[in-house]
Design a protein around this motif. Structure first.
Motif, PDB file in Angstrom:
ATOM      1  N   PHE A  73      -0.323  -8.848   3.772  1.00  0.00           N
ATOM      2  CA  PHE A  73      -0.261  -9.260   5.182  1.00  0.00           C
ATOM      3  C   PHE A  73      -0.463  -8.094   6.143  1.00  0.00           C
ATOM      4  O   PHE A  73       0.148  -8.039   7.205  1.00  0.00           O
ATOM      5  N   ALA A  74      -1.317  -7.175   5.759  1.00  0.00           N
ATOM      6  CA  ALA A  74      -1.636  -6.051   6.644  1.00  0.00           C
ATOM      7  C   ALA A  74      -2.469  -6.563   7.819  1.00  0.00           C
ATOM      8  O   ALA A  74      -3.283  -7.472   7.678  1.00  0.00           O
ATOM      9  N   VAL A  75      -2.256  -5.978   8.981  1.00  0.00           N
ATOM     10  CA  VAL A  75      -2.978  -6.395  10.177  1.00  0.00           C
ATOM     11  C   VAL A  75      -4.483  -6.173  10.006  1.00  0.00           C
ATOM     12  O   VAL A  75      -5.297  -6.965  10.488  1.00  0.00           O
ATOM     13  N   THR A  76      -4.852  -5.134   9.292  1.00  0.00           N
ATOM     14  CA  THR A  76      -6.278  -4.841   9.109  1.00  0.00           C
ATOM     15  C   THR A  76      -6.985  -5.932   8.302  1.00  0.00           C
ATOM     16  O   THR A  76      -8.182  -6.144   8.481  1.00  0.00           O
ATOM     17  N   ASP A  77      -6.270  -6.626   7.425  1.00  0.00           N
ATOM     18  CA  ASP A  77      -6.886  -7.708   6.655  1.00  0.00           C
ATOM     19  C   ASP A  77      -7.234  -8.904   7.537  1.00  0.00           C
ATOM     20  O   ASP A  77      -8.149  -9.660   7.227  1.00  0.00           O
ATOM     21  N   ALA A  78      -6.518  -9.090   8.613  1.00  0.00           N
ATOM     22  CA  ALA A  78      -6.822 -10.189   9.525  1.00  0.00           C
ATOM     23  C   ALA A  78      -8.096  -9.934  10.314  1.00  0.00           C
ATOM     24  O   ALA A  78      -8.679 -10.858  10.874  1.00  0.00           O
ATOM     25  N   TRP A  79      -8.545  -8.684  10.372  1.00  0.00           N
ATOM     26  CA  TRP A  79      -9.747  -8.336  11.125  1.00  0.00           C
ATOM     27  C   TRP A  79     -10.969  -8.128  10.238  1.00  0.00           C
ATOM     28  O   TRP A  79     -12.007  -7.705  10.710  1.00  0.00           O
ATOM     29  N   ARG A  80     -10.852  -8.418   8.960  1.00  0.00           N
ATOM     30  CA  ARG A  80     -12.014  -8.317   8.075  1.00  0.00           C
ATOM     31  C   ARG A  80     -12.992  -9.446   8.410  1.00  0.00           C
ATOM     32  O   ARG A  80     -12.610 -10.477   8.945  1.00  0.00           O
ATOM     33  N   ALA A  81     -14.249  -9.249   8.061  1.00  0.00           N
ATOM     34  CA  ALA A  81     -15.279 -10.250   8.373  1.00  0.00           C
ATOM     35  C   ALA A  81     -14.958 -11.600   7.731  1.00  0.00           C
ATOM     36  O   ALA A  81     -15.128 -12.650   8.354  1.00  0.00           O
TER      37      ALA A  81
END
Length: 184
Positions: A73-81
């Motif tokens: 649930f890292a924030v960066t995973d929510a911004w992946r394509a």
């Protein structure tokens, strides 16, 4: 960690869960793209496929949560394509802003998720040990080609339906041989 691993971790102890999830992503994304094409050209088919689209969207939401779980649930995973494709294709189906607006969607981007799912399956140790490399490379090339063609044609279709983009309207430059437009 044993069943789904972590983002960037190519080998897990029991890869069957992720292989099944990725295979489900490939099949359902491909079906969704096919239904997108059908409903784009046949507006009467949109209402017939609405319940099926909702079921597929529930499945895509579960797979999205599985990918977020894999990334802790890292924030960066929510911004992946791949996550943004889920957001732009699943949420509009559940939140209909105006009646009759279900015809406009970006479901053609699901072809990218099918490609990413195949790449994840290809990177699994089990698949590397059982499928010859040539077969994996040919399949990857076909997935990439299909994704490229579908995304380009879907983008062109959306731009044709929406019309001219504000600020980029074709403005002709008068010449002796007629008007010349650099945008058209």
């Amino acid at each position: 960690d044993r069943f789904i691993g972590r983002t960037g971790q190519l080998s897990v102890e029991s890869p069957i869960v992720m292989i099944v999830a990725q295979f489900t992503q490939i099949v359902f994304s491909s079906l969704d793209v096919i239904w997108y094409v059908e409903t784009s050209y046949n507006t009467n088919a949109a209402t017939a496929f609405l319940d099926t689209e909702r079921i597929l969207s529930y499945t895509f939401a579960i797979l999205y949560i599985l990918r977020l779980l894999q990334g802790a649930f890292a924030v960066t995973d929510a911004w992946r394509a791949s996550s943004l494709v889920d957001v732009f294709t699943v949420i509009p189906l559940f939140v209909e802003l105006t009646p009759g607006s279900e015809w406009f969607n970006l479901r053609f981007l699901r072809s990218y998720l099918a490609l990413r799912a195949y790449e994840c399956i290809q990177d699994a140790e089990y698949v590397k040990n059982t499928v010859p490399e040539l077969h994996r490379r040919v399949a990857l090339t076909l997935f990439r080609l299909a994704c490229l063609v579908i995304c380009f044609s879907g983008s062109i279709f959306v731009l044709e339906v929406l019309g001219d983009i504000p600020g980029l309207e074709p403005v002709g430059v008068p010449t002796n041989m007629g008007d010349l437009s650099f945008i058209q």
